[in-house]
Scaffold this motif. Structure first.
Motif, PDB file in Angstrom:
ATOM      1  N   UNK A 129       0.828  -1.213   0.000  1.00 31.29           N
ATOM      2  CA  UNK A 129       0.000   0.000   0.000  1.00 31.29           C
ATOM      3  C   UNK A 129       0.860   1.261   0.000  1.00 31.29           C
ATOM      4  N   UNK A 130       2.052   1.178   0.667  1.00 38.05           N
ATOM      5  CA  UNK A 130       2.956   2.334   0.660  1.00 38.05           C
ATOM      6  C   UNK A 130       3.490   2.602  -0.746  1.00 38.05           C
ATOM      7  N   UNK A 131       3.889   1.551  -1.437  1.00 37.99           N
ATOM      8  CA  UNK A 131       4.412   1.706  -2.799  1.00 37.99           C
ATOM      9  C   UNK A 131       3.331   2.220  -3.741  1.00 37.99           C
ATOM     10  N   UNK A 132       2.119   1.740  -3.564  1.00 38.70           N
ATOM     11  CA  UNK A 132       1.023   2.175  -4.431  1.00 38.70           C
ATOM     12  C   UNK A 132       0.696   3.648  -4.208  1.00 38.70           C
ATOM     13  N   UNK A 133       0.750   4.091  -2.947  1.00 40.95           N
ATOM     14  CA  UNK A 133       0.486   5.506  -2.680  1.00 40.95           C
ATOM     15  C   UNK A 133       1.637   6.367  -3.194  1.00 40.95           C
ATOM     16  N   UNK A 134       2.871   5.884  -3.008  1.00 45.50           N
ATOM     17  CA  UNK A 134       4.040   6.621  -3.520  1.00 45.50           C
ATOM     18  C   UNK A 134       3.966   6.749  -5.035  1.00 45.50           C
ATOM     19  N   UNK A 135       3.578   5.681  -5.712  1.00 54.14           N
ATOM     20  CA  UNK A 135       3.445   5.726  -7.171  1.00 54.14           C
ATOM     21  C   UNK A 135       2.308   6.664  -7.595  1.00 54.14           C
ATOM     22  N   UNK A 136       1.265   6.728  -6.781  1.00 53.62           N
ATOM     23  CA  UNK A 136       0.177   7.667  -7.067  1.00 53.62           C
ATOM     24  C   UNK A 136       0.709   9.098  -7.052  1.00 53.62           C
ATOM     25  N   UNK A 173      -4.841   2.737  -7.583  1.00 51.37           N
ATOM     26  CA  UNK A 173      -4.390   1.704  -6.641  1.00 51.37           C
ATOM     27  C   UNK A 173      -3.981   2.304  -5.302  1.00 51.37           C
ATOM     28  N   UNK A 174      -3.504   3.542  -5.337  1.00 51.41           N
ATOM     29  CA  UNK A 174      -3.079   4.194  -4.100  1.00 51.41           C
ATOM     30  C   UNK A 174      -4.152   5.050  -3.470  1.00 51.41           C
ATOM     31  N   UNK A 175      -5.072   5.553  -4.312  1.00 54.90           N
ATOM     32  CA  UNK A 175      -6.118   6.433  -3.797  1.00 54.90           C
ATOM     33  C   UNK A 175      -7.229   6.632  -4.818  1.00 54.90           C
ATOM     34  N   UNK A 176      -8.367   5.968  -4.622  1.00 55.34           N
ATOM     35  CA  UNK A 176      -9.504   6.181  -5.518  1.00 55.34           C
ATOM     36  C   UNK A 176      -9.946   7.650  -5.552  1.00 55.34           C
ATOM     37  N   UNK A 177      -9.818   8.342  -4.430  1.00 59.31           N
ATOM     38  CA  UNK A 177     -10.208   9.757  -4.368  1.00 59.31           C
ATOM     39  C   UNK A 177      -9.324  10.587  -5.293  1.00 59.31           C
ATOM     40  N   UNK A 178      -8.006  10.367  -5.220  1.00 62.79           N
ATOM     41  CA  UNK A 178      -7.080  11.114  -6.070  1.00 62.79           C
ATOM     42  C   UNK A 178      -7.229  10.708  -7.531  1.00 62.79           C
TER      43      UNK A 178
END
Length: 200
Positions: A129-136, A173-178
């Motif tokens: 989840x950290x990598x997915x948010x970082x990639x976002x 993947x990191x944030x549906x809102x974003x």
């Protein structure tokens, strides 16, 4: 006073990563004609992560995300920046980047080197989840830039709506809102005529 070998290695690494400031990216600063460099990009992502963390899909280790975005492009000191829409060279983990990670992070004391290589590899894999948010964060920042710069790199040959949508879709993947916000920017780019549909 005797300077420890550990400190000397850390200082050597700090000097080496100054080179990141010379790696030019294709994207430009907001409302500007000046290209940003990798160090500016990484700094911006770190602050974005702090400010936008509440929009992560799941609870995240924010410190780890910040480490990821600050170090993810250090390999480009050796490997160079690859344009995300490049058809010739894949914008993914390459052997060249792995060798760069081993050399540059390997300048540090062993324990720190292992930690940063592990964090870099986790980011590249994009599975946690950290990598997915970082990639976002990594995909959102240039989207914001291009939207502010009348298309920016969207005006490069071969770049169109389908390519942009495909590359940016990892944001969800990191944030549906974003991702919902990012999608609206992409659609707005088409409406404004700064992002072309594939057949136009």
């Amino acid at each position: 006073m005797m300077t420890s070998e550990k400190l000397l290695k850390q200082i050597d690494f700090i000097k080496e990563i100054d080179k990141l400031k010379y790696i030019q990216r294709r994207t430009k600063l907001f409302n500007s004609d000046r290209c940003e460099n990798d160090a500016e990009h990484s700094w911006h992502l770190a602050l974005m992560a702090i400010v936008l963390a509440e929009h992560a899909d799941e609870s995240i280790d924010l410190l780890k995300v910040i480490k990821m975005v600050l170090i993810h492009d250090i390999v480009e000191i050796d490997a160079g920046d690859t344009f995300i829409y490049d058809d010739e060279k894949a914008h993914s983990n390459t052997e060249e980047e792995r060798l760069a990670a081993k050399r540059i992070f390997g300048m540090l004391p062993e324990q720190q080197a292992e930690e940063l290589i592990s964090i870099w590899e986790e980011f590249e894999a994009g599975e946690t989840r950290e990598a997915q948010f970082a990639k976002a964060m990594d995909r959102l920042e240039p989207l914001l830039q291009n939207s502010s710069n009348n298309g920016g790199t969207w005006n490069e040959p071969g770049v169109n709506y389908n390519k942009v949508y495909a590359k940016k879709s990892v944001i969800k993947d990191g944030s549906p809102v974003l991702w919902e916000y990012a999608e609206s920017l992409i659609d707005d780019g088409v409406k404004r005529g700064i992002l072309k549909k594939a057949n136009s």
